[in-house]
Scaffold this motif. Structure first.
Motif, PDB file in Angstrom:
ATOM      1  N   ARG A 197       0.828 -13.564   4.829  1.00 26.24           N
ATOM      2  CA  ARG A 197      -0.356 -14.439   4.774  1.00 26.24           C
ATOM      3  C   ARG A 197      -1.679 -13.675   4.821  1.00 26.24           C
ATOM      4  O   ARG A 197      -2.686 -14.193   5.301  1.00 26.24           O
ATOM      5  N   TRP A 198      -1.704 -12.445   4.322  1.00 28.95           N
ATOM      6  CA  TRP A 198      -2.966 -11.709   4.238  1.00 28.95           C
ATOM      7  C   TRP A 198      -3.559 -11.760   2.839  1.00 28.95           C
ATOM      8  O   TRP A 198      -4.596 -11.130   2.588  1.00 28.95           O
ATOM      9  N   GLY A 199      -2.918 -12.488   1.922  1.00 32.39           N
ATOM     10  CA  GLY A 199      -3.483 -12.687   0.595  1.00 32.39           C
ATOM     11  C   GLY A 199      -2.969 -11.713  -0.440  1.00 32.39           C
ATOM     12  O   GLY A 199      -2.319 -10.709  -0.123  1.00 32.39           O
ATOM     13  N   GLY A 200      -3.293 -12.012  -1.692  1.00 31.31           N
ATOM     14  CA  GLY A 200      -2.837 -11.191  -2.798  1.00 31.31           C
ATOM     15  C   GLY A 200      -3.762 -10.060  -3.160  1.00 31.31           C
ATOM     16  O   GLY A 200      -3.452  -9.240  -4.026  1.00 31.31           O
ATOM     17  N   GLY A 201      -4.921  -9.986  -2.505  1.00 27.69           N
ATOM     18  CA  GLY A 201      -5.874  -8.917  -2.803  1.00 27.69           C
ATOM     19  C   GLY A 201      -7.202  -9.202  -2.141  1.00 27.69           C
ATOM     20  O   GLY A 201      -7.648 -10.354  -2.081  1.00 27.69           O
ATOM     21  N   LYS A 246     -14.472 -12.375   9.236  1.00 22.47           N
ATOM     22  CA  LYS A 246     -13.368 -13.324   9.107  1.00 22.47           C
ATOM     23  C   LYS A 246     -12.024 -12.600   9.182  1.00 22.47           C
ATOM     24  O   LYS A 246     -11.075 -13.110   9.782  1.00 22.47           O
ATOM     25  N   ILE A 247     -11.951 -11.421   8.574  1.00 22.58           N
ATOM     26  CA  ILE A 247     -10.702 -10.645   8.615  1.00 22.58           C
ATOM     27  C   ILE A 247     -10.362 -10.271  10.060  1.00 22.58           C
ATOM     28  O   ILE A 247      -9.216 -10.429  10.511  1.00 22.58           O
ATOM     29  N   LEU A 248     -11.346  -9.791  10.805  1.00 16.35           N
ATOM     30  CA  LEU A 248     -11.103  -9.395  12.193  1.00 16.35           C
ATOM     31  C   LEU A 248     -10.739 -10.587  13.061  1.00 16.35           C
ATOM     32  O   LEU A 248      -9.906 -10.479  13.970  1.00 16.35           O
ATOM     33  N   ASN A 249     -11.349 -11.740  12.792  1.00 16.90           N
ATOM     34  CA  ASN A 249     -10.993 -12.950  13.544  1.00 16.90           C
ATOM     35  C   ASN A 249      -9.566 -13.392  13.223  1.00 16.90           C
ATOM     36  O   ASN A 249      -8.841 -13.885  14.098  1.00 16.90           O
ATOM     37  N   LYS A 250      -9.137 -13.232  11.971  1.00 16.30           N
ATOM     38  CA  LYS A 250      -7.763 -13.565  11.604  1.00 16.30           C
ATOM     39  C   LYS A 250      -6.769 -12.664  12.339  1.00 16.30           C
ATOM     40  O   LYS A 250      -5.700 -13.116  12.759  1.00 16.30           O
ATOM     41  N   ILE A 251      -7.119 -11.397  12.477  1.00 14.97           N
ATOM     42  CA  ILE A 251      -6.231 -10.479  13.203  1.00 14.97           C
ATOM     43  C   ILE A 251      -6.088 -10.914  14.653  1.00 14.97           C
ATOM     44  O   ILE A 251      -4.994 -10.855  15.237  1.00 14.97           O
ATOM     45  N   PRO A 307      -2.836 -16.207  10.275  1.00 15.02           N
ATOM     46  CA  PRO A 307      -2.816 -17.656  10.511  1.00 15.02           C
ATOM     47  C   PRO A 307      -2.679 -18.415   9.197  1.00 15.02           C
ATOM     48  O   PRO A 307      -3.070 -17.920   8.141  1.00 15.02           O
ATOM     49  N   PRO A 308      -2.119 -19.637   9.224  1.00 14.13           N
ATOM     50  CA  PRO A 308      -1.956 -20.419   7.986  1.00 14.13           C
ATOM     51  C   PRO A 308      -3.295 -20.675   7.299  1.00 14.13           C
ATOM     52  O   PRO A 308      -4.310 -20.927   7.951  1.00 14.13           O
ATOM     53  N   SER A 309      -3.291 -20.581   5.980  1.00 20.43           N
ATOM     54  CA  SER A 309      -4.501 -20.825   5.206  1.00 20.43           C
ATOM     55  C   SER A 309      -4.738 -22.324   5.077  1.00 20.43           C
ATOM     56  O   SER A 309      -3.800 -23.112   4.916  1.00 20.43           O
TER      57      SER A 309
END
Length: 633
Positions: free
Chosen positions: A362-366, A374-379, A620-622
């Motif tokens: 769930r980290w995306g295709g690119g 937002k990336i750090l909050n997702k981690i 986390p789920p998109s």
């Protein structure tokens, strides 16, 4: 260096010369501001330890063997480049898209192209003509002594901070000159008058869970490994090994790290060659958001070993790897060589072409330029899941001449292994990229090349009747492919993503569907099982999971079959087995690939067995709904 201290030139260091070395190191430690209360007896013990024959003197051989691999000795003699005074700016030429001012002469930065220099670590900006007069006012990344107060103050950089004040919520008028203050650590922006009303203490803001404060890092002069008689005292650090299997003792960290409680410091590895120029840009941004000692350039450092060794004893840290699937595999291989007390979980920021592992986590295709906040909050919100890793071994056939094949890229499967049509397409892509790298400088171009090679493979059918040239044993049972339907490809899947997002195994059935199928199977008591490892009914309800210690075997009719799965015209490939061990025997030269790395393999026997598990961060789920255009992502 040895001859410098051998004042009488007799080729040995006697007691008086060793005392001179200890005195000099004490002077250096005092100059650096370190705590020297207990240092002198420890330094004398160091001199005794490198006297391996205990004759009271140190020869050149003993000096080379012990002295030059002892981290405290290197630090105090000024030979360890990793331990140096902070405060020096790290400049880079920059184009300022908004009106900006020189922090030194206070004049506007003007000109075409890149108007001035900006520090990578603190964003202090100057004209090129002013750089030689800029003060050494950059951030500190570590402290020199444990006695340094553990409270951090804001590190303010004045000017060039457009936006609203975080205290009064009014705009900061940057066009009036150098005005406004921005804290490099907690990232708050204030008016000059508002900053005077704030507490000087910095709490590191929204990224405090990820940041390793400078106050938690100090030189490990008093915390060293003792090597006398080869024994380790209680609590000694565990010895690790390098990628070539040699001990990492000579690469022990120059620092001792004690992170704040209830935090999860982030160790970042970036492959600047991935994703065009995205890697280099991410390197600069993350060095600014975190402590620069947390961010490593994999190319410059020649691999992850340096960063892993630096963080080896840090509790509860996470790893973020920025790159493609190959970069992730590079890191996981290096982690196998380090004896962690607790193996850290790994998050992925995808910069490659396929990014299959990042997709299923769930980290995306690119990475498409999303805000790093937002990336750090997702981690921070991610969950830890265990991912299987598989060992693959190739052996030559017992009979016949042994053919020479291409080098095998790896003996570990993280994502998938395949034989046949898809590997043929990947191999042609790889060969073309080796000959003409300038034609493969973007993710979209790469996908267009894949489309071209896939189309030509559909017509040429180089792997036609593959099922007649291989035998597959699943948990000791033959799949009897030769008597089944024609196949042009076989894929062994560890994760539910291949070819940049295709799920060849198909979607996992719902709980209701599995329960209904199980009841139907129980009622059919007269059903006879075939010689394969799992019946067709069981395969229809089999669930694919990256941490179930089972691997899936899928067949592909042809190149068009895989393409139809990709665009959604077919649900999955042909499910053949779900098992814990696979043995494949090939009877002719065939294209193969491991995690997107292709080669041509002569006839052989292939054995795939479970190796270990590694913790991974599941994003986390998109909340976004999948659209038609997601096919091109």
């Amino acid at each position: 260096m040895f001859r410098l201290y051998d004042s009488d030139g007799n080729g040995i260091l006697d007691a008086s010369e060793l005392d001179c070395i200890v005195n000099q190191m004490m002077s250096v430690a005092e100059y650096l501001g370190w705590d020297v209360t207990e240092l002198r007896p420890i330094l004398k013990d160091m001199m005794v330890e490198i006297d391996y024959d205990s004759d009271g003197t140190v020869t050149l051989e003993e000096w080379k063997r012990g002295g030059m691999t002892t981290i405290p000795l290197l630090v105090l003699l000024g030979l360890d480049a990793k331990v140096k005074d902070d405060g020096q700016h790290v400049w880079r030429l920059k184009h300022f898209s908004k009106p900006s001012y020189c922090n030194l002469c206070l004049n506007l930065l003007i000109g075409l192209g890149k108007q001035g220099l900006s520090c990578r670590f603190c964003k202090y900006s100057v004209h090129e003509r002013c750089v030689h007069r800029a003060p050494a006012s950059c951030i500190t990344t570590y402290v020199k002594s444990k006695k340094t107060p553990q409270v951090m103050n804001h590190h303010w950089v004045e000017g060039n901070c457009p936006g609203k004040c975080d205290r009064c919520r009014k705009s900061i008028k940057t066009y009036n000159g150098v005005t406004g203050l921005h804290c490099r650590w907690c990232q708050i922006t204030l008016h000059n008058k508002c900053a005077s009303q704030m507490s000087p203490e910095c709490d590191f803001g929204e990224f405090r869970d990820h940041i390793l404060p400078p106050t938690s890092i100090c030189p490990a002069v008093l915390e060293r490994q003792r090597t006398v008689s080869g024994s380790k005292p209680p609590g000694a650090r565990t010895e690790s090994v390098t990628l070539d299997g040699s001990p990492l003792q000579s690469q022990q960290s120059s620092f001792q790290i004690t992170p704040p409680k209830d935090t999860h410091p982030l160790l970042v590895f970036i492959n600047p060659k991935s994703g065009g120029k995205q890697g280099a840009r991410l390197l600069r941004k993350l060095q600014y958001l975190l402590n620069p000692r947390q961010v490593y350039d994999l190319i410059k450092e020649r691999g992850p070993a340096t960063g892993l060794q630096f963080f080896k004893d840090v509790p509860n840290f996470r790893i973020l790897v920025c790159g493609g699937d190959g970069t992730v595999g590079w890191l996981l291989d290096a982690m196998d060589m380090v004896n962690f007390v607790q193996v850290p979980p790994v998050a992925v920021l995808p910069l490659g072409t396929g990014n299959d592992l990042a997709r299923c986590l769930r980290w995306g295709g690119g990475y498409d330029g999303e805000n790093l906040s937002k990336i750090l909050n997702k981690i921070s919100k991610s969950n830890v899941v265990m991912m299987d890793r598989w060992h693959i071994e190739f052996s030559a056939p017992e009979e016949g001449d042994v053919e020479q094949g291409d080098p095998i890229p790896s003996n570990i499967i993280n994502n998938y292994f395949s034989i046949g049509v898809d590997a043929s397409i990947c191999h042609r892509f790889h060969m073309m990229r080796e000959r003409h790298p300038e034609k493969f400088n973007s993710r979209m171009k790469n996908k267009l090349w894949y489309f071209e090679f896939g189309t030509s493979e559909t017509f040429s059918a180089t792997c036609k009747d593959l099922h007649r040239d291989i035998d597959v044993m699943s948990d000791g049972c033959s799949l009897e492919l030769a008597t089944g339907q024609p196949l042009e490809g076989i894929a062994i899947l560890n994760i539910p993503s291949i070819y940049g997002g295709s799920n060849l195994w198909g979607e996992n059935p719902s709980h209701k569907k599995r329960k209904k199928s199980q009841k139907s199977a129980k009622r059919d008591k007269d059903r006879e099982f075939s010689s394969s490892s799992i019946s067709s009914v069981d395969l229809n309800i089999a669930v694919q999971d990256i941490g179930d210690k089972a691997i899936e075997v899928v067949g592909m009719d042809n190149a068009a079959h895989a393409a139809k799965v990709k665009v959604g015209l077919m649900n999955s490939g042909r499910r053949l087995a779900q098992c814990s061990q696979v043995v494949i025997r090939t009877r002719k030269r065939l294209p193969m690939q491991i995690d997107g790395e292709p080669w041509m393999q002569p006839p052989c026997t292939i054995s795939i067995t479970h190796m270990n598990q590694v913790p991974m961060c599941m994003g986390p789920p998109s909340l976004k709904k999948r659209s038609f255009f997601s096919f091109f992502s």
